[in-house]
Design a protein around this motif. Structure first.
Motif, short mmCIF file in Angstrom:
data_model
loop_
_atom_site.label_atom_id
_atom_site.label_comp_id
_atom_site.label_asym_id
_atom_site.label_seq_id
_atom_site.Cartn_x
_atom_site.Cartn_y
_atom_site.Cartn_z
N GLN A 1 120.16 66.55 -11.16
CA GLN A 1 121.06 67.49 -11.86
C GLN A 1 120.70 68.94 -11.50
O GLN A 1 121.58 69.78 -11.26
CB GLN A 1 120.91 67.28 -13.36
N GLU A 2 119.40 69.18 -11.44
CA GLU A 2 118.94 70.55 -11.12
C GLU A 2 119.27 70.88 -9.65
O GLU A 2 119.66 72.01 -9.34
CB GLU A 2 117.44 70.69 -11.38
N ALA A 3 119.12 69.88 -8.77
CA ALA A 3 119.47 70.11 -7.36
C ALA A 3 120.94 70.48 -7.26
O ALA A 3 121.31 71.42 -6.52
CB ALA A 3 119.17 68.86 -6.54
N ALA A 4 121.76 69.78 -8.02
CA ALA A 4 123.20 70.08 -7.98
C ALA A 4 123.47 71.50 -8.47
O ALA A 4 124.34 72.20 -7.93
CB ALA A 4 123.96 69.07 -8.83
N MET A 5 122.71 71.92 -9.47
CA MET A 5 122.94 73.28 -9.99
C MET A 5 122.57 74.33 -8.93
O MET A 5 123.24 75.35 -8.78
CB MET A 5 122.11 73.51 -11.26
N VAL A 6 121.49 74.07 -8.20
CA VAL A 6 121.10 75.02 -7.17
C VAL A 6 122.14 75.02 -6.05
O VAL A 6 122.56 76.08 -5.57
CB VAL A 6 119.68 74.68 -6.62
N GLU A 7 122.58 73.83 -5.65
CA GLU A 7 123.60 73.76 -4.59
C GLU A 7 124.85 74.53 -5.00
O GLU A 7 125.43 75.28 -4.22
CB GLU A 7 123.99 72.31 -4.34
N GLN A 8 125.24 74.32 -6.25
CA GLN A 8 126.44 75.02 -6.75
C GLN A 8 126.22 76.53 -6.72
O GLN A 8 127.09 77.29 -6.31
CB GLN A 8 126.68 74.55 -8.18
N GLY A 9 125.02 76.94 -7.12
CA GLY A 9 124.69 78.36 -7.11
C GLY A 9 124.76 78.93 -5.70
O GLY A 9 125.28 80.03 -5.49
N VAL A 10 124.26 78.17 -4.72
CA VAL A 10 124.28 78.65 -3.34
C VAL A 10 125.72 78.78 -2.83
O VAL A 10 126.08 79.78 -2.19
CB VAL A 10 123.44 77.70 -2.42
N ALA A 11 126.53 77.78 -3.15
CA ALA A 11 127.93 77.85 -2.70
C ALA A 11 128.64 79.05 -3.34
O ALA A 11 129.38 79.79 -2.69
CB ALA A 11 128.65 76.55 -3.05
N LYS A 12 128.33 79.28 -4.63
CA LYS A 12 128.97 80.42 -5.32
C LYS A 12 128.44 81.75 -4.78
O LYS A 12 129.18 82.73 -4.70
CB LYS A 12 128.71 80.34 -6.83
N LEU A 13 127.17 81.76 -4.43
CA LEU A 13 126.62 82.99 -3.84
C LEU A 13 127.37 83.32 -2.55
O LEU A 13 127.74 84.48 -2.33
CB LEU A 13 125.12 82.80 -3.56
N ALA A 14 127.59 82.31 -1.72
CA ALA A 14 128.31 82.55 -0.46
C ALA A 14 129.72 83.10 -0.73
O ALA A 14 130.18 84.01 -0.04
CB ALA A 14 128.39 81.27 0.36
N GLN A 15 130.35 82.56 -1.76
CA GLN A 15 131.68 83.09 -2.11
C GLN A 15 131.57 84.55 -2.55
O GLN A 15 132.39 85.40 -2.18
CB GLN A 15 132.30 82.28 -3.26
N GLY A 16 130.54 84.82 -3.35
CA GLY A 16 130.34 86.20 -3.82
C GLY A 16 130.09 87.14 -2.64
O GLY A 16 130.64 88.24 -2.58
N VAL A 17 129.26 86.70 -1.71
CA VAL A 17 128.95 87.53 -0.53
C VAL A 17 130.24 87.81 0.23
O VAL A 17 130.52 88.95 0.62
CB VAL A 17 127.93 86.79 0.38
N GLU A 18 131.02 86.77 0.40
CA GLU A 18 132.25 86.96 1.16
C GLU A 18 133.19 87.94 0.47
O GLU A 18 133.76 88.84 1.11
CB GLU A 18 132.95 85.62 1.36
N SER A 19 133.33 87.78 -0.85
CA SER A 19 134.27 88.67 -1.53
C SER A 19 133.79 90.11 -1.48
O SER A 19 134.58 91.04 -1.29
CB SER A 19 134.50 88.21 -2.97
N VAL A 20 132.47 90.30 -1.58
CA VAL A 20 131.94 91.66 -1.53
C VAL A 20 132.11 92.25 -0.13
O VAL A 20 132.51 93.41 0.03
CB VAL A 20 130.44 91.64 -1.95
#
Ligand SMILES: Cc1cc2nc3c(=O)[nH]c(=O)nc-3n(C[C@H](O)[C@H](O)[C@H](O)COP(=O)(O)OP(=O)(O)OC[C@H]3O[C@@H](n4cnc5c(N)ncnc54)[C@H](O)[C@@H]3O)c2cc1C
Length: 582
Positions: free
Chosen positions: A465-484
């Protein structure tokens, strides 16, 4: 080993996070000291304990008087503490980065000033010689540095040049015979008053570049140091100015290539971060022990205060962030030791995380002690004073956050550039550019995951469950980077608050990965049930990070940054706080 980046030595794990890429190869399995080196370190730790544990009163005295007596320095030399990272062929102990960091952990349990004296010598003072020195330079100096006959110092900072290290004014003018004449003054140099060997950075305006690193001996005519600074913390360590007045420096004292001194300085600071990190971890461990003793002994309302939830919250989170700090410092040490070329972002992340973890732990430990914590008779106020510097020196945490964020975004920007052939195409055309990085990220994740979601494929199932949370965080970070990047393009340089949020997100995620690796290794070795507390630590940390990261990323688009900066401008313009109630 399903992915090419896992075997490449130049692929930064941390930079990968900014483009949604999870590179777990260098993190799993969790690295540890092995074999003979482990035994050597154990012996060093025991001798440090024997030497330093009985000296609590003396350390308090050294702090009070702001001095380490020369007899004490001689004892440190006799213990071999100046030889830790010097290779055996030059009479040193030849410890790896990881082992060295563990040793500084031990000295820091007792006295931060001692760690600083040793650390300024090894982590930064002689590191350029180790990394860039010629054989002749090493043969000449390293044996004397190993015995402590020569103590080393690192001379970069000047009164007009702190964070902006490239702007130094100390000047080395080249003479006809190839030697240099050095003029200028460095400030706040650790070991400045005791060192015989200085690594000095000076402006040299050559075709190759503007800064050169030099070896300067105290014995060279024109070298002098000022009086000891009277400091808030690490008071016993020796901080002074170092002046160079028409110092003739022979050509053979150029360290590394002429004109490449800035690169030398940055390489030294990056490589030295695990020393500071280890020191912070050692101080945290000691504070946790003290806090537990205090919280169990102190009774209020008929109970030990350790029974109250608000105290448990402090002790639990102190242990968790110390565990996280130790994990991230171990991973960075391992990256350096295993020859990974690009570890500077991971090293910067560890410095920011660990120095702030210690600050929190020191503050909470003092709070648990209540009024006693405020009294000089107790150790807490000294640790609070000693801890504060870690957020300032070896690169301030502000500068390092910007470095983390901008380095990560540079790599992400390069990926966008490659994918769309033109950066301006991406930045200027929202439709064309939309979702490129996040689809790149999901494609990457897909490459790791023949069976689906598990990009963090090596995490133990007990922590899926924790691994999934980190993976989700990484994917969202990439989205954030792209939008910025789409919104600001190269203008991101001026968007420090957005950069900080992305950096903080990446730091949390990187630390999470280190913790998941460590607890996974424990689970694999000892089995479920034997590491319940460690599993709890991982769950607590990842859940806490998940909330923080969600908040940082949400605030990329939903914030009052403009108001806050305008408010700051108006207060700065007014020259003060202009409100009152009378
Ligand atoms: C006890 C002690 C020991 C030291 N030992 C050594 C040593 O051995 N050798 C050595 O060379 N130096 C040493 N230093 C110097 C230390 O590395 C510097 O203090 C540090 O790099 C910060 O520089 P500064 O103090 O000039 O702060 P400044 O650079 O003036 O920064 C002031 C504040 O502004 C922030 N800031 C600066 N630029 C930016 C920016 N672009 N964006 C946002 N915020 C920014 C900083 O983060 C900081 O909060 C030591 C300092 C101390 C206090």
């Amino acid at each position: 080993m399903s992915h090419e980046t896992e075997t490449r030595t130049d692929a930064s794990i941390a930079k990968g996070l900014f483009l949604g890429d999870i590179r777990e190869g260098h993190i799993f399995p969790f690295p540890g000291l092995k074999g003979e080196e482990r035994e050597t370190v154990r012996m060093i730790l025991e001798s440090i304990d024997r030497f330093m544990a009985p000296k609590e009163k003396e350390f308090r005295q050294f702090d009070h008087e702001g001095v380490q007596p020369s007899e004490y320095i001689e004892e440190l030399k006799a213990l071999g503490l100046f030889s830790l990272i010097i290779p055996p062929e030059y009479d040193g102990l030849g410890l790896s980065n990881s082992a060295y960091s563990r040793v500084l952990q031990q000295t820091s349990r007792y006295d931060a000033s001692t760690s600083l004296t040793i650390g300024a010598h090894s982590s930064i003072g002689l590191k350029a010689l180790l990394l860039f020195g010629s054989d002749a330079q090493k043969t000449k100096y390293l044996p004397r540095l190993a015995t402590g006959e020569m103590i080393a110092a690192f001379c970069l900072t000047e009164s007009g040049s702190g964070s902006d290290a490239a702007s130094i004014k100390t000047r080395a003018t080249k003479n006809g015979d190839g030697s240099f004449t050095l003029n200028g003054e460095k400030i706040w140099i650790t070991n400045g008053g005791t060192a015989e060997f200085f690594t000095v950075f000076a402006a040299t305006d050559s075709d190759a570049g503007k800064i050169t690193a030099f070896i300067v001996e105290r014995s060279f005519s024109g070298v002098s140091s000022g009086p000891k600074e009277d400091k808030m913390g690490i008071r016993a360590s020796c901080t002074t100015t170092v002046r160079f007045d028409d110092v003739r420096v022979p050509a053979e004292c150029v360290l590394g290539e002429e004109g490449k001194g800035f690169k030398v300085a940055m390489a030294v600071l990056n490589n030295g971060r695990t020393g500071l990190g280890g020191g912070c971890v050692g101080a945290m461990k000691r504070l946790i022990e003290l806090s537990i003793a205090q919280a169990t002994a102190r009774k209020q309302f008929g109970k030990s205060i350790s029974e109250f939830q608000l105290i448990k919250e402090k002790i639990g989170s102190m242990a968790a962030i110390c565990f996280a700090s130790e994990s991230v410092v171990s991973v960075v040490g391992h990256l350096i030791d295993s020859g990974v070329e690009d570890f500077s972002v991971e090293a910067a992340m560890s410095k920011v995380f660990v120095s702030e973890a210690l600050w929190q732990v020191a503050d909470e430990a003092l709070q648990i002690s209540g009024g006693n914590g405020f009294m000089k008779e107790y150790p807490y106020e000294r640790v609070v004073r000693d801890s504060r510097i870690n957020r300032i020196f070896e690169g301030t945490n502000e500068i390092l956050r910007l470095y983390v964020g901008l380095s990560g975004m540079k790599d992400a920007g390069d990926v966008l550039k490659d994918m769309a052939k033109s950066v301006s195409g991406i930045f200027n055309d929202p439709i064309k550019g939309f979702g490129v990085l996040s689809s790149y990220a999901s494609k990457k994740i897909g490459q790791y995951t023949p069976i689906g979601r598990q990009a963090l494929s090596q995490v133990h199932p007990a922590l899926s469950q924790e691994a999934a949370m980190v993976e989700q965080g990484v994917a969202k970070l990439a989205q954030g980077v792209e939008s910025v990047l789409r919104a600001h393009g190269k203008g991101i340089i001026g968007q420090q608050l957005l950069t900080k949020r992305l950096a903080d997100s990446a730091i949390e995620l990187f630390v999470n990965m280190c913790v998941l690796s460590r607890v996974t290794s424990m689970l694999n070795e000892r089995g479920i049930g034997a590491v319940d507390t460690e599993v709890r630590i991982a769950k607590y940390l990842v859940h806490a990070s998940h909330q923080k990261v969600s908040g940082y990323l949400k605030a990329l688009n939903d914030n009052r940054d403009h108001d806050l900066c305008a408010l700051a401008d108006s207060v700065i313009g007014a020259g003060g706080y202009s409100w009152d109630v009378v």
